[in-house]
Write an enzyme that holds these catalytic residues in place. Structure first.
Site, PDB file in Angstrom:
ATOM      1  N   LYS A  67       0.875  -1.185   0.000  1.00 49.89           N
ATOM      2  CA  LYS A  67       0.000   0.000   0.000  1.00 49.89           C
ATOM      3  C   LYS A  67       0.904   1.224   0.000  1.00 49.89           C
ATOM      4  O   LYS A  67       1.807   1.335   0.837  1.00 49.89           O
ATOM      5  CB  LYS A  67      -0.901   0.020   1.228  1.00 49.89           C
ATOM      6  CG  LYS A  67      -1.780   1.293   1.240  1.00 49.89           C
ATOM      7  CD  LYS A  67      -2.890   1.227   2.248  1.00 49.89           C
ATOM      8  CE  LYS A  67      -2.514   1.834   3.575  1.00 49.89           C
ATOM      9  NZ  LYS A  67      -3.701   2.160   4.397  1.00 49.89           N
ATOM     10  N   ARG A 110     -10.457  -1.265   7.102  1.00 52.21           N
ATOM     11  CA  ARG A 110      -9.543  -2.206   7.771  1.00 52.21           C
ATOM     12  C   ARG A 110      -9.115  -1.683   9.133  1.00 52.21           C
ATOM     13  O   ARG A 110      -8.915  -2.446  10.074  1.00 52.21           O
ATOM     14  CB  ARG A 110      -8.379  -2.586   6.880  1.00 52.21           C
ATOM     15  CG  ARG A 110      -7.289  -1.530   6.650  1.00 52.21           C
ATOM     16  CD  ARG A 110      -6.287  -1.509   7.789  1.00 52.21           C
ATOM     17  NE  ARG A 110      -4.975  -1.083   7.394  1.00 52.21           N
ATOM     18  CZ  ARG A 110      -4.286  -0.141   8.023  1.00 52.21           C
ATOM     19  NH1 ARG A 110      -4.807   0.542   9.039  1.00 52.21           N
ATOM     20  NH2 ARG A 110      -3.065   0.141   7.637  1.00 52.21           N
ATOM     21  N   ASN A 159     -14.545  15.655  20.749  1.00 55.35           N
ATOM     22  CA  ASN A 159     -13.712  16.087  19.635  1.00 55.35           C
ATOM     23  C   ASN A 159     -13.192  17.477  19.945  1.00 55.35           C
ATOM     24  O   ASN A 159     -13.870  18.271  20.602  1.00 55.35           O
ATOM     25  CB  ASN A 159     -14.513  16.107  18.324  1.00 55.35           C
ATOM     26  CG  ASN A 159     -13.604  16.271  17.110  1.00 55.35           C
ATOM     27  OD1 ASN A 159     -12.569  15.622  17.013  1.00 55.35           O
ATOM     28  ND2 ASN A 159     -13.975  17.143  16.199  1.00 55.35           N
ATOM     29  N   THR A 221      -2.514   6.888  16.850  1.00 54.35           N
ATOM     30  CA  THR A 221      -1.052   7.043  16.833  1.00 54.35           C
ATOM     31  C   THR A 221      -0.418   5.970  15.963  1.00 54.35           C
ATOM     32  O   THR A 221      -0.355   4.802  16.353  1.00 54.35           O
ATOM     33  CB  THR A 221      -0.509   6.983  18.274  1.00 54.35           C
ATOM     34  OG1 THR A 221      -1.063   8.076  19.001  1.00 54.35           O
ATOM     35  CG2 THR A 221       1.003   7.098  18.289  1.00 54.35           C
ATOM     36  N   LYS A 226       3.361  11.057  17.432  1.00 56.05           N
ATOM     37  CA  LYS A 226       1.925  11.209  17.722  1.00 56.05           C
ATOM     38  C   LYS A 226       1.624  10.611  19.095  1.00 56.05           C
ATOM     39  O   LYS A 226       2.306   9.684  19.551  1.00 56.05           O
ATOM     40  CB  LYS A 226       1.081  10.491  16.665  1.00 56.05           C
ATOM     41  CG  LYS A 226       0.948  11.251  15.367  1.00 56.05           C
ATOM     42  CD  LYS A 226      -0.101  10.576  14.512  1.00 56.05           C
ATOM     43  CE  LYS A 226      -0.173  11.217  13.145  1.00 56.05           C
ATOM     44  NZ  LYS A 226      -1.025  10.431  12.252  1.00 56.05           N
TER      45      LYS A 226
END
Ligand code: NAD
Length: 321
Positions: A67, A110, A159, A221, A226
């Site tokens: 990918k 996925r 959020n 992450t 991150k």
């Protein structure tokens, strides 16, 4: 070779197919039948993009591919999702390219299937309240897949920009769940299962926020630097991952490992739990799935889509000669 577009993937791959393909990959990896090759992920110094390749070979399913793509944080200005990727599948016998598969919808499916697999195997018994941090592109798919595997009755959401949570609220209502936008402390305290799916670079949930026998699927992450969770919270949890070494390097566990609060050997393989080789949840502990994503998950769903496309006569043929 065959070409499957985003429209083809949306028509061919449902969440059940993605879950089945991803769960099979967890087990193949744990059994040593499938291997992910080293990930390339680089900041290209343009558009703040992170670009790279995730590849692997599953000898059990005979799936070989890569990918390519990454994360472009300003794509909203172009009306595009921030994640952009494409999968190439190759014939293991000859190396010939067998399919080019659009990877954006597939990535969301996925990634959500990986978190849902962890929820299916690690959520505390009787889990009813699902918390979700983040309301970007992936969050909707995460919510749908979690609601497929758990008997949740209420969704609590947080959020950074609260006005962007309407899509999550609509999904929760359509799926027969209550929905509340809440603070981080309330979400941490009241949720039985928590999904984190933001692009944060600093901890959002602290150790004090999470009190119960919770399962956390930490999905945001996937890169060095991150972070969504307090390292002390991660260190308190029993940790599971697709690939413990990858999680310790670029997943949520990187910070707790880096601070010496835990070791890579403290992270267990989720595939081992599915195969009943590794103990899963034991009582009222805190469990964490550090899902940093592996290429084999993409390849497995792409392969399942290709097989379905052949049966249904969908997709386009491209001549390589
Ligand atoms: P997106 O850009 O569509 O949404 C980003 C989300 O993160 C939004 O909710 C935004 O408000 C929030 N956010 C951004 N910066 C933040 C900050 N500093 N503090 C708190 N919240 C912040 O992205 P997406 O496609 O939904 O992806 C979300 C994350 O998931 C990304 O980090 C992405 O790389 C990661 N991801 C992981 C996998 C995996 O396999 N684990 C797969 C796909 C995406």
């Amino acid at each position: 070779m065959e070409w499957l577009s985003e429209t083809d993937i949306a028509a061919l791959v449902d969440r059940d197919l993605a879950l089945e393909a991803v769960e099979a990959v967890f087990m193949a990896m744990d059994a040593g039948e499938a291997e992910n090759f080293p990930v390339v992920r680089e900041a290209i110094g343009y558009q703040e993009a992170l670009y790279g390749f995730k590849s692997g070979f599953d000898r059990n399913a005979m799936t070989l591919g890569v990918k390519a793509g990454g994360y472009w944080p300003h794509n909203g200005e172009h009306g595009l999702a921030n994640h952009q990727s494409t999968v190439l599948l190759f014939e293991p016998e000859t190396g010939q390219c067998s399919a080019l598969v659009a990877g954006n919808h597939l990535t969301a499916l996925r990634t959500a299937a990986a978190a849902a697999t962890s929820i299916r195997h690690l959520a505390p018994t009787g889990a009813r309240v699902l918390g979700i941090l983040g309301a970007g592109h992936q969050a909707r798919w995460q919510l749908e897949a979690a609601l497929d595997v758990g008997a949740f009755t209420e969704v609590l959401a947080w959020n950074r920009r609260p006005e962007r949570m309407q899509a999550l609220e609509a999904i929760a209502e359509r799926r027969g769940c209550g929905f509340r936008a809440v603070s981080l402390p309330e979400l941490g305290e009241a949720s039985d299962v928590i999904i984190t799916i933001t692009s944060s670079f600093a901890p959002l949930l602290t150790e004090a926020h999470v009190v119960g026998p919770t399962h956390i699927a930490a999905m945001g992450t996937d890169t060095v630097g991150k972070q969504e969770l307090d390292p002390a919270l991660v260190a308190r949890a029993r940790c599971f991952a697709e690939l413990p070494s990858q999680s310790a390097h670029l997943g949520e566990c990187q910070h707790a490992v880096g601070k010496g609060l835990m070791a890579t050997s403290d992270i267990a393989s989720l595939g081992g739990v599915i195969a009943e080789r590794v103990p899963g949840r034991e009582g009222s502990e805190l469990t964490l799935f550090d899902g940093s994503g592996v290429g084999l998950q993409d390849l497995a769903v792409a392969r399942a889509a290709l097989e379905r496309a052949r049966v249904r006569g969908r997709g386009q043929r491209l001549d390589l000669a």
